[in-house]
Scaffold this active site. Structure first.
Site, PDB file in Angstrom:
ATOM      1  N   PHE A  91      -2.086   0.492  -4.708  1.00 52.67           N
ATOM      2  CA  PHE A  91      -2.654  -0.588  -5.418  1.00 52.67           C
ATOM      3  C   PHE A  91      -3.380  -1.576  -4.535  1.00 52.67           C
ATOM      4  O   PHE A  91      -4.238  -2.133  -4.934  1.00 52.67           O
ATOM      5  CB  PHE A  91      -1.716  -1.361  -6.440  1.00 52.67           C
TER       6      PHE A  91
ATOM      7  N   CYS B  35      -1.086  -4.434   3.985  1.00 50.00           N
ATOM      8  CA  CYS B  35      -0.294  -3.824   5.049  1.00 50.00           C
ATOM      9  C   CYS B  35      -0.492  -4.528   6.465  1.00 50.00           C
ATOM     10  O   CYS B  35       0.307  -4.057   7.266  1.00 50.00           O
ATOM     11  CB  CYS B  35      -0.504  -2.153   5.107  1.00 50.00           C
TER      12      CYS B  35
END
Ligand code: NAD
Length: 499
Positions: A149, A281
């Site tokens: 997402f 990330c």
């Protein structure tokens, strides 16, 4: 209510017998649309369209394939603000950050525009008498991507940009939490001149992912998401004989040496730890100052900077960051904040009760900062993926290096220092895939390559750059001999040598 279509064979497709999941507005907590959860039958129609289109596309010369990428780049640029607004409304990242999500994806499309150069192959003339050896890269056929997402534009473009330019047909399964922008990108690819069937978007959850991993006609799968799922995807896809790259979670460390420019560190750190609500990330959720003096000075400067951070709805131009993606994700982050408190970390700055008048049901979490975090704490070992910064104090360069190197995740890491030797040693020795030196979010440029180590990545090739080209193609090596009729001295029963 708006129901998102699949996009198969160049057309929007709605199938009547599918279940649906809700797409929420993270600012308000209300349902804004629904997305179908595709089944085996959905995937079959996408695979059939892809199979049908792929051979002619592979036979299209690379320069023509690249021209589609040039057209697509121009179309995405023309639609950038509309796409960024849509992206922001489902993800919750602020408009400027959503524009960045699209821009970083476009940079991979720019790389894909140069695909004729990347596919040129190698040639050795005169490898033996009358013998030349050359190699070529050929597409795999029908391939797939499964995306998370947190970058609903960039990560799909990482994958389909390179895969399609290499001559493959692509099936994209985007995150069911913010799936609208991937469908818009697929429509723009058709507008750019891509023949139907070469980029299909199927929606769904783990059911359709399982179908993708088992499908015998899908030759390679690229996955980006959380580590446990990445590992399971890697194992299942590999068992089915596919090429699989599966990128997972992260817990990136920022090492702050005593000689670092702390004002620069703080400026970079607040953006890298809290930007996009920490849902990157390549965020920096762990800061490791070296020495007590560094830690104490950094702590004070951080607290002052954190007071300036504006958390507000993603469409508020004053917002530094907006809500997290879903109520479940907010609950998960809150769980980790509670856990860190129970484990004895010092809660220096508490954003967990942050609410916004008028948006009390939105998924907001204020910036949160823990000091005195230790390596044995579960809240340190696991990925939180929210606006939570943890400070682990180290006594020496070696201790800081060891912390980052021994963590289960190895996506990114940064060091701040003015000492070139320390920076060089760190970059050489640290057991992590992407390193920043005085750079907080070292996401490599598109013509280099993106990928972490340890539990941040399963499989052995990275995203984009030449590693991406390698992943989406197979190499064929041709040895040809055009003898002049005089070189027949080899014994045909022995292995040919060049001796
Ligand atoms: P996720 O693992 O929940 O979902 C990723 C994809 O897998 C989605 O398309 C989802 O539909 C699918 N999926 C979910 N459950 C599944 C299951 N049980 N079996 C098969 N497929 C399943 O990840 P997310 O929450 O969407 O994204 C955040 C995660 O992605 C974080 O862990 C983040 O660190 C990671 N991430 C990693 C990178 C990287 O390059 N290493 C980049 C971006 C995000």
């Amino acid at each position: 209510m708006r129901t998102l279509p699949h996009f198969i064979n160049g057309e929007e497709v709605n199938l009547s017998d599918e279940k649906h999941a809700q797409i929420f507005c993270p600012n308000t907590g209300t349902v804004q649309a629904q997305v179908p959860l595709g089944t085996h039958a959905t995937l079959e129609s996408a695979v059939a369209a892809a199979r049908e289109a792929q051979m002619a596309w592979a036979a299209t010369n690379p320069q023509r394939r690249a021209r589609v990428m040039f057209n697509f780049k121009a179309l995405v640029e023309a639609n950038k603000d509309r796409l960024a607004k849509l992206l922001s409304s489902e993800h919750g990242k602020v408009f400027s950050d959503a524009q960045g999500d699209i821009q970083r994806g476009l940079e991979v499309i720019e790389f894909a525009c140069g695909i004729p150069h990347a596919l040129k192959g190698e040639y050795t003339e005169g490898a033996g008498p009358g013998i030349d050896v050359y190699s070529m890269r050929q597409p795999l056929g029908v391939v797939a991507g499964i995306t998370p997402f947190n970058f609903p534009a960039m990560i799909p473009m990482w994958m389909f940009g390179v895969a399609i330019a290499c001559g493959n047909a692509f099936i994209l399964k985007p995150s069911e939490r913010d799936p609208s922008v991937p469908v818009e990108l697929a429509k723009l690819m058709i507008e750019a001149g891509l023949p139907p069937g070469l980029l299909n978007v199927v929606h769904g959850d783990k059911e359709i992912v399982g179908c993708i991993l088992d499908h015998p006609d899908i030759k390679a799968v690229s996955f980006v998401g959380s580590s446990d799922i990445a590992h399971a995807v890697y194992e299942r896809g590999a068992r089915a004989g596919k090429r699989v790259q599966a990128m997972g979670g992260a817990k990136n460390h920022g090492i702050i040496m005593p000689d670092a420019d702390l004002n620069q560190v703080v400026k970079d750190l607040v953006g890298a730890a809290f930007g996009s609500a920490g849902e990157r990330c390549m965020a920096l959720p762990v800061v490791v100052p070296v020495g007590e003096d560094t830690a104490n000075a950094l702590r004070e400067k951080l607290i002052a900077a954190m007071k300036q951070i504006v958390v507000a709805p993603s469409d508020d131009p004053k917002a530094d960051y907006g809500p997290v993606v879903t109520a479940q994700h907010k609950a998960r982050i809150s769980h980790y904040i509670d856990l860190a408190i129970k484990e004895g970390a010092e809660l220096v700055y508490d954003g967990s009760k942050h609410t916004i008048p008028g948006n009390t049901d939105g998924y907001f979490i204020g910036p949160t900062f823990f000091d005195k975090v230790t390596a044995s704490m579960q809240s340190y070992q696991e990925e939180i993926f929210g606006p939570v910064l943890q400070m682990v104090r180290a006594n020496s360069f070696n201790e800081a290096l060891q912390l980052a190197s021994e963590h289960q995740y190895g996506n990114g890491v940064a060091i701040y220092t003015r000492n070139g030797h320390a920076a060089r040693e760190f970059a050489r020795r640290v057991n992590v895939g992407m390193v920043g030196i005085n750079v907080p979010i070292p996401v490599p440029v598109a013509y280099h390559t993106f990928g972490g180590w340890k539990r941040s990545s399963f499989g052995d090739t990275n995203q984009h750059g030449m590693e991406g080209v390698k992943f989406w193609t197979k190499v064929k090596t041709i040895t040809q001999r055009w003898p002049d009729g005089t070189d027949n001295d080899n014994n045909a029963f022995d292995i040919p040598t060049m001796g």
